[in-house]
Structures are given as C-alpha cells and as structure tokens.
Design a protein around this motif. Structure first.
Motif, PDB file in Angstrom:
ATOM      1  N   PRO A  87      66.558 -10.479  31.870  1.00  0.00           N
ATOM      2  CA  PRO A  87      67.585 -10.575  30.831  1.00  0.00           C
ATOM      3  C   PRO A  87      67.653  -9.286  30.021  1.00  0.00           C
ATOM      4  O   PRO A  87      66.658  -8.568  29.904  1.00  0.00           O
TER       5      PRO A  87
ATOM      6  N   GLU B  94      67.594  -6.624  27.010  1.00  0.00           N
ATOM      7  CA  GLU B  94      66.678  -6.525  25.868  1.00  0.00           C
ATOM      8  C   GLU B  94      67.284  -7.250  24.666  1.00  0.00           C
ATOM      9  O   GLU B  94      68.455  -7.120  24.365  1.00  0.00           O
ATOM     10  N   GLY B  95      66.466  -8.022  23.992  1.00  0.00           N
ATOM     11  CA  GLY B  95      66.912  -8.757  22.818  1.00  0.00           C
ATOM     12  C   GLY B  95      67.481 -10.126  23.148  1.00  0.00           C
ATOM     13  O   GLY B  95      67.760 -10.911  22.256  1.00  0.00           O
ATOM     14  N   LYS B  96      67.678 -10.423  24.412  1.00  0.00           N
ATOM     15  CA  LYS B  96      68.188 -11.732  24.844  1.00  0.00           C
ATOM     16  C   LYS B  96      67.048 -12.502  25.482  1.00  0.00           C
ATOM     17  O   LYS B  96      66.643 -12.213  26.597  1.00  0.00           O
ATOM     18  N   ARG B  97      66.523 -13.458  24.762  1.00  0.00           N
ATOM     19  CA  ARG B  97      65.392 -14.226  25.279  1.00  0.00           C
ATOM     20  C   ARG B  97      65.853 -15.237  26.319  1.00  0.00           C
ATOM     21  O   ARG B  97      66.724 -16.045  26.046  1.00  0.00           O
ATOM     22  N   GLN B  98      65.276 -15.158  27.478  1.00  0.00           N
ATOM     23  CA  GLN B  98      65.503 -16.129  28.551  1.00  0.00           C
ATOM     24  C   GLN B  98      64.171 -16.314  29.275  1.00  0.00           C
ATOM     25  O   GLN B  98      63.956 -15.778  30.358  1.00  0.00           O
TER      26      GLN B  98
END
Length: 65
Positions: A20, A22-26
């Motif tokens: 994902p 950077e900064g998008k938690r998955q």
C-alpha cells in the motif's frame, strides 16, 4: 537455471509495488506481501546457496520502514 542478483532485485521491486502507498494502512495487504516475499525467499535460497534472505526481505520493505 540459477537466478541472478538482477532477478532478485526485480522480484523485490514487484513485491514492493504491491505494498500500500505510504501513509495508507492496509495491514492485510502488507501481511500478504510479506508472506509471498518469505515464500519466494525460501525458493530463491534453495536455488542459490549465496542468496541472502534478509537482504531480499529488506529490499521489499525498504521504503516502508
């Protein structure tokens, strides 16, 4: 055929691109990529005794640590 460093780098780049942004938690996606990377690392290690598993895993996750 033994794979070369170039092949390992390309495989790491493909896996890295599946992470994902950077900064998008998955977490599920990240876990899946890690499981695939671990599986490929085992395969690569069997194919080439000089293969370094930790270097490969680090290359997959280098931009996310």
């Amino acid at each position: 055929m033994t794979m070369s460093r170039k092949h390992y780098r390309e495989a790491a780049a493909v896996l890295r691109s599946a992470l994902p942004p950077e900064g998008k938690r998955q977490p599920t996606r990240t876990k899946t990529v890690r499981e695939i990377a671990d599986g490929l690392a085992g395969l690569f290690a069997r194919d080439n005794p000089r293969f370094r598993r930790t270097t490969f895993i680090d290359a997959v996750f280098e931009d996310t640590r």
